[in-house]
Design an enzyme around this catalytic site. Structure first.
Site: not given
Ligand SMILES: Nc1ncnc2c1ncn2[C@@H]1O[C@H](COP(=O)(O)OP(=O)(O)OP(=O)(O)O)[C@@H](O)[C@H]1O
Ligand SMILES: Nc1nc2c(c(=O)[nH]1)N=C(CO)CN2
Length: 182
Positions: A91, A100, A105
């Protein structure tokens, strides 16, 4: 004794997205890396969905999924492992909401409400994104006592199909072997 069978372990939900490289293989590797951590166990994973980019639209389609984890880590420590996993998988941080290799998350963690410069819980945008809600609704149990099931389903109803989101394949964890997209 399996890992995290102690009472201090809590359940967490994470969202995964990828839109560069071999997206499916990268998502599988992220699941493997997280599950390989001594203090994290992957409990369930959603189906995979191919989704139109949201926020910054001039980029390739994403593959999105969600996973339920059991972990004895604090929220901050879990986020740190997730950010390290993103780096391990290549990343790079360029454009906000841009392309990405992988994005992890932390959506929600049992009993945790936080608002610090590094970490907000529940994730502040999770209820506004079908690419999060559709996979999440696959894996939150209906009998969930925390209210997450109702919240996620009600938010998804409000989205009313506004984002392009298409079933890609059924859950890749823990059963299926991953196939290259190339
Ligand atoms: N619940 C959370 N999950 C993940 N990162 C978070 C959370 N709350 C705050 N952050 C912070 O946000 C920073 C940027 O995260 P990231 O680059 O993944 O954002 P993004 O995916 O581009 O945008 P978005 O936050 O809208 O998903 C992270 O380094 C982290 O410190
Ligand atoms: N479809 C889709 N769009 C996005 C995604 C994502 O995972 N899927 N992630 C973003 C940054 O959080 C911005 N936009």
């Amino acid at each position: 004794m399996t890992k995290h069978s102690t009472s201090e372990a809590s359940e967490a939900y994470i969202a995964l997205g990828a839109n560069l490289g071999d997206r499916e293989s990268t998502l599988m590797k992220a699941a493997e890396l997280l599950d390989g951590h001594p203090d994290i166990q992957v409990l369930r994973s959603s189906n995979l969905y191919e989704t139109d980019p949201v926020g910054y639209e001039d980029q390739p389609n994403f593959l999105n999924m969600a996973m339920a984890l059991r972990t004895s880590l604090t929220p901050e420590a879990l986020l740190k492992v997730m950010l390290e996993t993103e780096l391990t998988l290549g990343r790079e941080r360029n454009i906000r909401w841009g392309p990405r290799t992988v994005d992890l998350d932390l959506l929600w963690m049992e009993g945790q409400v936080l608002d610090t410069p590094l970490l907000t819980l529940p994730h502040p945008r999770m209820l506004e994104r079908s690419f999060v809600l559709v996979p999440l609704c696959d894996i939150v149990p209906e009998e969930d006592p925390t209210g997450l099931y109702e919240k996620a389903h009600a938010a998804l109803d409000l989205m009313n199909g506004k984002e392009g989101i298409r079933f890609w394949k059924s859950g890749i964890w823990p059963n299926a072997s991953v196939h290259s997209e190339n």
